[in-house]
Design an enzyme around this catalytic site. Structure first.
Site, PDB file in Angstrom:
ATOM      1  NE  ARG A  21      -3.674 -25.903 -49.266  1.00 21.56           N
ATOM      2  CZ  ARG A  21      -3.819 -26.632 -50.349  1.00 21.56           C
ATOM      3  NH1 ARG A  21      -4.400 -26.143 -51.410  1.00 21.56           N
ATOM      4  NH2 ARG A  21      -3.390 -27.875 -50.374  1.00 21.56           N
ATOM      5  CB  THR A  22      -8.366 -19.116 -48.294  1.00 22.30           C
ATOM      6  OG1 THR A  22      -8.468 -19.172 -49.710  1.00 22.30           O
ATOM      7  CG2 THR A  22      -9.115 -17.904 -47.775  1.00 22.30           C
TER       8      THR A  22
END
Length: 244
Positions: free
Chosen positions: A21-22
């Site tokens: 995930r960012t």
């Protein structure tokens, strides 16, 4: 038999990392400010793109038209904004394919964005943007905001980033519903000048966009006149406590 079980075990041991995930944005844009005026909506943003704390890019367009009746501005991660624009282009294309004489208005686009942002938030993979959406359709002016977790509202004037703290007090004091185009531009320029002085991520290269019943107009980039001779700028630590 032994070979297949050994292969299966090796594949399990050598499996790659899980879904990533960012964790934080990379290239970001700063504040966007927008307001309603007598004939429609005005929106302003600078053209800076910061790579971390470095003001790396100075020609990033963060205000875009959406369909016939809407205008969007974004602060936050530039690549996520590009992804959002792909979503919106697809929605506008699908809407045009019906060829029924109707077209998506700003309220519909705003509602769609709230669902997109909230959906990505629930997947723990948010789009790192705060969006302003304004438009005019059938004489009705609309201006709203959507945050990266789907929080949304409508208002007569909105701002993102530092603008939410530094431009909003100016807008609350000076905005009124009968602003002319010239008065609205002057008010936005006043807000952007304050942000230029106070926000390290701001750059003196701006665009102002307007949308009315006639359509969208986005200005060419231009710079504001500034004055840096204030005593507080010359000696910013005067009177400050501490050893620095």
């Amino acid at each position: 038999m032994g070979s297949s079980s050994e292969t299966k075990q090796n594949s399990l041991l050598s499996s790659g990392p899980g879904i990533q995930r960012t964790q934080y944005p990379y290239v970001t844009g700063s504040s966007v400010v927008a307001l309603k005026y007598k004939d429609g909506i005005l929106m302003a943003a600078d053209m800076g793109g910061s790579y971390g704390s470095t003001l790396r890019y100075k020609s990033v367009e963060r205000i875009k038209p959406v369909g016939k009746h809407s205008l969007i501005g974004a602060s936050g991660e530039i690549s996520d904004f590009q992804e959002i624009m792909r979503y919106l282009d697809e929605q506008v294309l699908n809407d045009n394919m019906w060829d029924d004489g109707n077209s998506l208005g700003p309220k519909e686009i705003h509602s769609y964005l709230t669902r997109v942002m909230y959906n990505r938030r629930n997947k723990f993979d948010p789009l790192w943007n705060t969006l302003l959406l304004g438009g005019v359709k059938k004489g009705q002016k609309f201006l709203g905001m959507v945050t990266m977790i789907g929080v949304n509202f409508e208002e007569n004037h909105v701002a993102t980033g530092f603008g939410n703290h530094m431009a909003q007090p100016i807008l609350r004091s000076e905005w009124h519903e009968n602003l002319t185009f010239e008065e609205g531009v002057t008010l936005l320029e006043k807000c952007m000048r304050v942000l230029l002085y106070r926000d390290r991520s701001a750059v003196n290269k701006f665009q102002i966009a307007k949308i009315t019943e006639e359509g969208v107009t986005i200005s060419q980039p231009y710079a504001l006149k500034t004055f840096w001779g204030f005593k507080a700028f010359e000696n910013p630590t005067a009177g400050a406590d501490g050893s620095w």
